[in-house]
Design a protein around this motif. Structure first.
Motif, short mmCIF file in Angstrom:
data_model
loop_
_atom_site.label_atom_id
_atom_site.label_comp_id
_atom_site.label_asym_id
_atom_site.label_seq_id
_atom_site.Cartn_x
_atom_site.Cartn_y
_atom_site.Cartn_z
N PRO A 124 32.79 59.47 33.40
CA PRO A 124 32.23 58.18 33.84
C PRO A 124 32.14 58.07 35.35
O PRO A 124 32.95 58.63 36.09
N GLN A 125 31.11 57.35 35.79
CA GLN A 125 30.95 56.97 37.19
C GLN A 125 30.71 55.47 37.24
O GLN A 125 29.84 54.96 36.53
N VAL A 126 31.47 54.77 38.07
CA VAL A 126 31.41 53.32 38.13
C VAL A 126 30.88 52.88 39.50
O VAL A 126 31.30 53.41 40.53
N THR A 127 29.97 51.92 39.49
CA THR A 127 29.46 51.34 40.73
C THR A 127 29.50 49.82 40.63
O THR A 127 29.36 49.24 39.54
N VAL A 128 29.71 49.17 41.77
CA VAL A 128 29.67 47.70 41.86
C VAL A 128 28.72 47.32 42.98
O VAL A 128 28.54 48.06 43.95
N ARG A 129 28.10 46.16 42.85
CA ARG A 129 27.12 45.73 43.84
C ARG A 129 27.80 45.29 45.13
O ARG A 129 27.25 45.42 46.22
N THR A 130 28.98 44.74 45.02
CA THR A 130 29.71 44.30 46.19
C THR A 130 31.19 44.51 45.97
O THR A 130 31.67 44.47 44.83
N ARG A 131 31.91 44.75 47.06
CA ARG A 131 33.35 44.97 46.97
C ARG A 131 34.13 43.67 47.09
O ARG A 131 35.35 43.66 46.90
N GLN A 132 33.43 42.57 47.42
CA GLN A 132 34.12 41.30 47.59
C GLN A 132 33.23 40.16 47.15
O GLN A 132 32.03 40.14 47.45
N GLU A 133 33.82 39.22 46.43
CA GLU A 133 33.11 38.02 45.97
C GLU A 133 33.91 36.79 46.41
O GLU A 133 35.14 36.80 46.44
N SER A 134 33.17 35.71 46.75
CA SER A 134 33.80 34.45 47.13
C SER A 134 33.33 33.35 46.20
O SER A 134 32.17 33.33 45.77
N VAL A 135 34.23 32.41 45.90
CA VAL A 135 33.90 31.30 45.02
C VAL A 135 34.75 30.09 45.43
O VAL A 135 35.90 30.25 45.86
N ARG A 136 34.16 28.90 45.32
CA ARG A 136 34.91 27.69 45.62
C ARG A 136 35.76 27.32 44.41
O ARG A 136 35.36 27.54 43.26
N ARG A 137 36.89 26.77 44.68
CA ARG A 137 37.78 26.34 43.61
C ARG A 137 37.07 25.34 42.71
O ARG A 137 36.40 24.42 43.17
N GLY A 138 37.19 25.57 41.39
CA GLY A 138 36.56 24.71 40.41
C GLY A 138 35.20 25.20 39.96
O GLY A 138 34.70 24.75 38.92
N ILE A 162 36.80 44.98 42.81
CA ILE A 162 36.15 43.84 43.47
C ILE A 162 37.25 42.84 43.85
O ILE A 162 38.05 42.43 43.00
N HIS A 163 37.28 42.46 45.12
CA HIS A 163 38.28 41.49 45.58
C HIS A 163 37.67 40.09 45.52
O HIS A 163 36.60 39.83 46.08
N LEU A 164 38.35 39.19 44.81
CA LEU A 164 37.86 37.82 44.63
C LEU A 164 38.60 36.88 45.58
O LEU A 164 39.84 36.80 45.56
N LEU A 165 37.81 36.17 46.41
CA LEU A 165 38.35 35.15 47.31
C LEU A 165 38.07 33.78 46.71
O LEU A 165 36.94 33.49 46.30
N VAL A 166 39.09 32.94 46.65
CA VAL A 166 38.94 31.56 46.15
C VAL A 166 39.04 30.62 47.34
O VAL A 166 40.09 30.56 48.01
#
Length: 398
Positions: free
Chosen positions: A245-259, A336-340
């Motif tokens: 397998p080879q895995v790819t992601v579009r971005t290494r970091q995502e941000s989202v507002r709480r809620g 992927i690192h998720l920022l809240v």
């Protein structure tokens, strides 16, 4: 004894040779004859300087065969005797060699079926009381190639190395070559050189070596061994290339507002069946455990797409989300690192640090300085100070 040696002639051997071009399975013969010298003689055969071990009828072994005869009397004293057949002593060696000694001055070495182990230097020694003579000739048996390691079909994994053995023996030593099929037409091949062209090369022992396999290496390969004797050997094998397998992601970091809701995406390719899963904080994401999670999978152009959707995001959802893909040939992952993002808490411990006649110095503790881990993903960028005059309205900003 000195008188006897002075009267005897030392032996002299007539030259003999093996015929050229002997190949495995042919028969050959040498005759060693004392063309001069007085009897009795002792005749010995050697191979590569070592006496040829012969096997007698009783099973015992000896290193030489002696041929002795009484010296002829002067003709004036000789009596006429009936002619008798010459005795022939046939002795077979352990190497398939027969030695036939013809009394009184000849010996014949016979090989009924030559093979590679018969190659070497053969010496005939004839001695009497007056001295010793010897003659040597060489035997080279041409042997067509035969497999010592016959190549077989092989499997390989993309990105890994592979070595396919192909070894043959014979005399002269066979030359091993490899060819790769380059089309659908039978017999359409490209020879692979020893320099490792096209990512594949031939090792000194005849093995085909591909240090890093790609999908382009899949196909048929022909190994040939030849030394000019007989038609040579050839074996067609197939190299099957598998993909881990080879895995790819579009971005290494995502941000989202709480809620709010957020969707994390990853794509994977490789040999089926291919399994994709999500992990966070060393635990597998399970929609059955938390209804805020949902996972959807789809196949697009041979690639598997996995989407992890998180609804009503809270600060507890922040962190690293790992997309893991696996099949029979390995595992791969991407993170992927998720920022809240959320409003900060109020400053703490607001107080007057210094007071002058026309100014005051305010001080406070920020949520971060108080180790407010729930807001680690939303760093404070600035502070707003509001105040009101004693008789005025509130607030005034600074």
């Amino acid at each position: 004894m000195k008188t006897l040696q002075a009267l005897c002639l030392p032996p002299r051997i007539s030259p003999f040779y093996f015929e050229n071009g002997l190949t495995e399975g042919m028969r050959t013969q040498l005759m060693c004859t004392a063309s001069q010298g007085d009897q009795p003689f002792n005749i010995t055969w050697l191979m590569d300087g070592k006496p040829i071990q012969v096997r007698a009828s009783d099973g015992t072994s000896t290193a030489s065969v002696a041929v002795q005869a009484t010296k002829s009397q002067p003709k004036a004293q000789a009596k006429v005797q009936p002619v008798e057949p010459i005795d022939v002593i046939n002795v077979e060696t352990n190497a398939g060699i027969q030695i036939s000694d013809y009394t009184p001055f000849s010996s014949i070495l016979t090989i009924n079926s030559v093979n590679a182990r018969h190659s070497g230097n053969y010496t005939c020694q004839i001695s009497n009381v007056a001295g010793t003579a010897e003659h040597t000739t060489g035997l080279s048996v041409a042997v067509p190639p035969r497999w010592t390691v016959e190549p077989i079909d092989q499997d390989a994994v993309v990105g890994h190395g592979v070595s396919i053995a192909c070894q043959a023996e014979g005399f002269p030593i066979p030359t091993v070559t490899w060819k790769q099929s380059i089309g659908e037409t039978p017999g359409d091949y490209r020879e692979l050189g020893y320099s490792g062209t096209e990512g594949a090369g031939v090792a000194g022992n005849g093995s085909l070596v591909i240090p890093r396999v790609s999908r382009d290496h899949a196909g048929s390969y022909l190994c040939q061994a030849s030394n000019g004797i007989g038609p040579g050997l050839s074996k067609l094998i197939r190299l099957t290339v598998h993909a881990g397998p080879q895995v790819t992601v579009r971005t290494r970091q995502e941000s989202v507002r709480r809620g709010d809701s957020v969707t994390l995406r990853c794509e994977a390719e490789g040999d089926a069946p291919l399994d994709l899963s999500w992990r966070v904080r060393d635990s597998r994401v399970d929609p059955n455990y938390d209804v805020r999670y949902s996972i959807e999978k789809s196949v697009v152009a041979g690639r598997v797409l996995s989407e992890l959707r998180i609804m009503q995001v809270s600060h507890m959802d922040r962190g690293d989300y790992v997309c893991v893909a696996g099949n029979a040939y390995g595992h791969a992952r991407a993170t992927i690192h998720l920022l809240v993002q959320e409003p900060p808490n109020f400053p703490r411990n607001l107080h007057v640090a210094e007071q002058g006649s026309r100014s005051i110095l305010l001080a406070w503790s920020s949520p971060q300085s108080d180790q407010d881990a729930s807001h680690a993903s939303s760093p404070i960028t600035n502070y707003i100070v509001q105040y009101k005059e004693a008789q005025g309205e509130f607030p005034h900003d600074r």
